[in-house]
Every structure is written in structure tokens, then in C-alpha cells.
Design an enzyme around this catalytic site. Structure first.
Site, PDB file in Angstrom:
ATOM      1  N   GLY A  76       0.836  -1.203   0.000  1.00 48.47           N
ATOM      2  CA  GLY A  76       0.000   0.000   0.000  1.00 48.47           C
ATOM      3  C   GLY A  76       0.869   1.250   0.000  1.00 48.47           C
ATOM      4  O   GLY A  76       0.665   2.173  -0.795  1.00 48.47           O
ATOM      5  N   HIS A  77       1.873   1.277   0.913  1.00 48.55           N
ATOM      6  CA  HIS A  77       2.787   2.427   0.946  1.00 48.55           C
ATOM      7  C   HIS A  77       3.540   2.529  -0.384  1.00 48.55           C
ATOM      8  O   HIS A  77       3.742   3.627  -0.913  1.00 48.55           O
ATOM      9  CB  HIS A  77       3.838   2.269   2.050  1.00 48.55           C
ATOM     10  CG  HIS A  77       3.276   2.222   3.437  1.00 48.55           C
ATOM     11  ND1 HIS A  77       3.316   1.081   4.218  1.00 48.55           N
ATOM     12  CD2 HIS A  77       2.681   3.171   4.177  1.00 48.55           C
ATOM     13  CE1 HIS A  77       2.766   1.347   5.384  1.00 48.55           C
ATOM     14  NE2 HIS A  77       2.376   2.597   5.402  1.00 48.55           N
ATOM     15  N   GLN A  80      -0.732  10.183  18.336  1.00 49.14           N
ATOM     16  CA  GLN A  80      -1.973   9.669  17.759  1.00 49.14           C
ATOM     17  C   GLN A  80      -2.400   8.329  18.360  1.00 49.14           C
ATOM     18  O   GLN A  80      -3.345   7.717  17.901  1.00 49.14           O
ATOM     19  CB  GLN A  80      -1.884   9.590  16.231  1.00 49.14           C
ATOM     20  CG  GLN A  80      -0.936   8.538  15.680  1.00 49.14           C
ATOM     21  CD  GLN A  80      -0.760   8.693  14.177  1.00 49.14           C
ATOM     22  OE1 GLN A  80      -0.108   9.617  13.694  1.00 49.14           O
ATOM     23  NE2 GLN A  80      -1.356   7.796  13.405  1.00 49.14           N
ATOM     24  N   GLY A  96      -3.507   6.909   1.708  1.00 43.59           N
ATOM     25  CA  GLY A  96      -4.246   5.738   1.243  1.00 43.59           C
ATOM     26  C   GLY A  96      -5.724   5.836   1.600  1.00 43.59           C
ATOM     27  O   GLY A  96      -6.089   6.342   2.664  1.00 43.59           O
ATOM     28  N   LYS A 134      -7.497   3.479   2.471  1.00 42.88           N
ATOM     29  CA  LYS A 134      -7.826   2.598   3.594  1.00 42.88           C
ATOM     30  C   LYS A 134      -8.143   3.424   4.839  1.00 42.88           C
ATOM     31  O   LYS A 134      -9.051   3.122   5.589  1.00 42.88           O
ATOM     32  CB  LYS A 134      -6.685   1.634   3.894  1.00 42.88           C
ATOM     33  CG  LYS A 134      -7.002   0.800   5.087  1.00 42.88           C
ATOM     34  CD  LYS A 134      -5.938  -0.201   5.394  1.00 42.88           C
ATOM     35  CE  LYS A 134      -6.164  -0.727   6.772  1.00 42.88           C
ATOM     36  NZ  LYS A 134      -5.678   0.210   7.800  1.00 42.88           N
ATOM     37  N   ASP A 135      -7.362   4.490   5.051  1.00 43.53           N
ATOM     38  CA  ASP A 135      -7.637   5.397   6.168  1.00 43.53           C
ATOM     39  C   ASP A 135      -8.466   6.554   5.624  1.00 43.53           C
ATOM     40  O   ASP A 135      -8.018   7.707   5.594  1.00 43.53           O
ATOM     41  CB  ASP A 135      -6.324   5.899   6.770  1.00 43.53           C
ATOM     42  CG  ASP A 135      -5.505   4.755   7.333  1.00 43.53           C
ATOM     43  OD1 ASP A 135      -6.010   4.056   8.222  1.00 43.53           O
ATOM     44  OD2 ASP A 135      -4.377   4.528   6.864  1.00 43.53           O
ATOM     45  N   GLN A 176      -9.026   9.611   7.811  1.00 44.64           N
ATOM     46  CA  GLN A 176      -7.773  10.374   7.935  1.00 44.64           C
ATOM     47  C   GLN A 176      -7.549  11.255   6.694  1.00 44.64           C
ATOM     48  O   GLN A 176      -7.213  12.439   6.802  1.00 44.64           O
ATOM     49  CB  GLN A 176      -6.608   9.402   8.113  1.00 44.64           C
ATOM     50  CG  GLN A 176      -5.244  10.036   7.937  1.00 44.64           C
ATOM     51  CD  GLN A 176      -4.111   9.092   8.305  1.00 44.64           C
ATOM     52  OE1 GLN A 176      -3.840   8.890   9.465  1.00 44.64           O
ATOM     53  NE2 GLN A 176      -3.448   8.511   7.322  1.00 44.64           N
ATOM     54  N   SER A 195      -2.093  -3.595   5.826  1.00 45.49           N
ATOM     55  CA  SER A 195      -1.836  -2.710   6.967  1.00 45.49           C
ATOM     56  C   SER A 195      -0.601  -3.234   7.683  1.00 45.49           C
ATOM     57  O   SER A 195      -0.388  -4.454   7.752  1.00 45.49           O
ATOM     58  CB  SER A 195      -3.037  -2.759   7.917  1.00 45.49           C
ATOM     59  OG  SER A 195      -2.675  -2.282   9.195  1.00 45.49           O
ATOM     60  N   ARG A 222      -0.143  -3.357  10.706  1.00 45.61           N
ATOM     61  CA  ARG A 222      -0.572  -4.127  11.881  1.00 45.61           C
ATOM     62  C   ARG A 222      -0.991  -5.560  11.544  1.00 45.61           C
ATOM     63  O   ARG A 222      -1.088  -6.386  12.449  1.00 45.61           O
ATOM     64  CB  ARG A 222      -1.735  -3.422  12.573  1.00 45.61           C
ATOM     65  CG  ARG A 222      -1.327  -2.155  13.320  1.00 45.61           C
ATOM     66  CD  ARG A 222      -2.536  -1.575  14.028  1.00 45.61           C
ATOM     67  NE  ARG A 222      -2.193  -0.514  14.944  1.00 45.61           N
ATOM     68  CZ  ARG A 222      -2.421   0.790  14.707  1.00 45.61           C
ATOM     69  NH1 ARG A 222      -2.971   1.168  13.579  1.00 45.61           N
ATOM     70  NH2 ARG A 222      -2.106   1.688  15.617  1.00 45.61           N
TER      71      ARG A 222
HETATM   72  O1  PAF Z   1      -1.382   6.802   8.170  1.00 46.23           O
HETATM   73  C1  PAF Z   1      -0.354   6.856   8.865  1.00 46.23           C
HETATM   74  O2  PAF Z   1       0.547   6.043   8.754  1.00 46.23           O
HETATM   75  C2  PAF Z   1      -0.246   7.960   9.907  1.00 46.23           C
HETATM   76  O3  PAF Z   1      -1.461   8.245  10.486  1.00 46.23           O
HETATM   77  C3  PAF Z   1       0.427   9.232   9.376  1.00 46.23           C
HETATM   78  C4  PAF Z   1      -0.404   9.887   8.285  1.00 46.23           C
HETATM   79  C5  PAF Z   1       1.811   8.913   8.843  1.00 46.23           C
HETATM   80  C6  PAF Z   1       0.585  10.248  10.514  1.00 46.23           C
HETATM   81  O4  PAF Z   1       1.345   9.742  11.555  1.00 46.23           O
END
Ligand code: PAF
Length: 280
Positions: free
Chosen positions: A36-37, A61, A147, A149-150, A153, A185, A187
Site C-alpha cells: 500500500g505504501h 496519535q 491511502g 484505507k484510512d 484520515q 496494513s 498491523r
Molecule cells: O497513516 C499513517 O501512517 C499515519 O497516520 C500518518 C499519516 C503517517 C501520521 O502519523
């Protein structure tokens, strides 16, 4: 590729490219990079001349009982992946550099952060928008990549960038999935074996909603109840199953136009989130 820890040093390096008018693409991450990244990095590479990837597990966070300490980290592997993708700079600051003694400024986006994950992780988005504003100020990118997925965010960050006149284009790329549909993810690495087999049910429940909406269902409560039935068999706990307007993230009762169907559920000891956008 350079790995830079110091804020000043990165700013100095980036000033050179900026003087030449080279567009800077930025991918903020917490590391333990996956496909994904990499899809965000590849897109950034295509569209910019200078690519910065930040790797920073942001304590602000995470809630007090969340997995900050346990969050997976592997700089060596991440660096190898970034190098292969043609990244120019990895920004890898220490917590002390980002939040020095006396740090007291936070950024909060109102309205979009109370529903969905905001309800279950009350300080989460304040931590995300704070660190992302800091990273944006340090890197000053032309375009930043996130992404789908979030989804919440991404929507919150786009609002923040617009409200604070940051002049940064926010691009949101599709969710990368495993063959069985599980959203990628960092995780996922910590899912138990049983959890890993059960985890694709999250996406299946979303697909069920997608199919129902496409075949004419408009009653959000009915659709969510079908999803709950399916997901309950696999999840230890469901935080939410929601159908919201993708603009304001408010719950929708009668489906009209585009909706965001989103789920957060605990499976195999991990909290999984996923979503799809569906147009009725
Ligand atoms: O999505 C993430 O990995 C984090 O929430 C981010 C955007 C890098 C902020 O810490």
C-alpha cells in the site's frame, strides 16, 4: 537515497531542489512499509522530481492503552524498499525532535473527527493532524499522498490543508489488498493465525453492502444489519459498521448518491479498519 534524522538538515537539503523549482512529492508513513505504501511512493515518483518518505511512529496519535510501544518497526527493510523505489530522502526523526520539552501546539479539525474512528479513539485525529501539519511545514511538499484505507484520515487531512491554506495537493490512492481481499496494513503482521483467516470477512461484509446498494437497497439500517450478521461470526468485537456521507462523514439513513461504507472490528487481537465508496 539519504536517511535524515535532523529537521534542519532535511530543510536545508530540500531548499536546494525547491530553488530549482523541482516538485516535491511526500509520503508520510509510520514505517513497516507494505505494498500500500509502495503504491503511494510509486505514484509520487511518477509525478515529482524529489520524493520524501517520512517514517515516524507518532506517539500523539495513540491512546494510553493502544499499541504505540508494540507498533512494528523495521528501518533497515523500509530503507531497502524505499531505495528500490527511487526515494530521495527518508525523514526519520526522533520523538524528542518532533515533540521537544515544552511542546504545546496541537491542530484539531472539528466536525469530521467525531464520528467513525474518532468516536473510539478520541485523541487520535488531533495527533494525526498535528504531526502531519508539522511534517508538511518541514517538507513543504507540492503533493502529499495518502491511502484510501484510512478514508477518514484522508478526508480530515484534506480539510486541514484547505482550511489552513497550506497549498499542498492531497492525493488519495486506492486501498492495496491481499489476494483474499484483506486491506494491507502494517498491523496485519500481528494477527494471530486464526485472526488472519477470519480477517478477510471485513472486506466481505463491505462487498455485501456494495452488492446490496448496487442492486437497489437504500435502507442503511437494513444493509448494516446484514453486514453485522456476517461480521459477528468472525470478529471478537465490532466498533462500528457505518454508512456515511463521504463529504461530512455524517451517518446516512436513506442511501442517495455516493456513500462511504466503513467498518472497524477487532479480529485476532487487532483492530482492523476498512471501507469502500459506493455510488447508488
Ligand atoms: O497513516 C499513517 O501512517 C499515519 O497516520 C500518518 C499519516 C503517517 C501520521 O502519523
Amino acid at each position: 537515497m539519504k536517511i535524515i534524522h535532523s529537521i534542519n538538515k532535511l530543510q536545508k537539503e530540500l531548499r536546494r531542489g525547491r530553488k530549482k523549482g523541482l516538485p516535491v512529492g511526500f509520503v508520510p508513513t509510520m514505517g513497516f512499509l507494505h505494498e500500500g505504501h509502495l503504491s503511494l511512493i510509486r505514484r509520487a515518483r511518477k509525478e515529482n522530481k524529489v520524493i520524501v518518505v517520512s517514517i515516524f511512529v507518532n506517539p500523539a496519535q495513540f491512546g494510553p492503552n493502544e499499541d504505540y510501544k508494540k507498533y512494528p518497526r523495521d528501518l533497515r527493510k523500509d530503507a531497502a524498499l524505499c531505495k528500490k523505489e527511487g526515494v530521495d530522502y527518508i525523514f526519520y526523526p526522533a520523538v524528542k525532535a518532533m515533540y521537544p520539552e515544552g511542546y504545546s501546539t496541537y491542530v484539531k479539525v472539528e466536525g469530521l473527527t467525531e464520528n467513525l474512528c474518532g468516536k473510539y479513539r478520541p485523541a487520535h485525529f488531533r495527533g494525526v493532524t498535528t504531526v502531519v501539519s508539522k511534517l508538511f511545514n518541514i517538507v513543504r511538499p507540492d503533493t502529499a499522498y495518502f491511502g484510501q484505507k484510512d478514508a477518514q484520515q484522508a478526508i480530515v487531512i484534506r480539510r486541514m490543508a484547505e482550511d489552513l491554506n497550506m497549498g499542498i495537493r492531497i492525493k488519495v490512492m486506492p486501498t492495496a489488498r491481499e489476494k483474499d481481499g484483506l486491506a494491507m496494513s502494517s498491523r496485519n503482521a500481528y494477527l494471530s493465525p486464526d485472526g488472519r483467516s477470519a480477517a478477510p470477512t471485513v472486506y466481505r461484509a463491505l462487498q455485501l453492502a456494495g452488492d446490496l446498494i448496487k442492486s437497489g437497497s437504500r435502507d442503511a439500517a437494513k444493509i448494516k444489519s446484514g453486514m453485522r450478521k456476517m461480521l459477528s461470526a468472525a470478529a471478537d468485537k465490532i466498533d462500528y459498521i457505518s454508512i456515511v456521507n463521504p463529504e461530512d462523514l455524517k451517518d446516512v439513513k436513506k442511501i442517495k448518491g455516493k456513500v462511504l461504507v466503513a467498518v472497524a472490528a477487532w479480529i485476532g487481537g487487532m483492530r482492523l479498519i476498512d471501507n469502500i465508496e459506493v455510488k447508488a
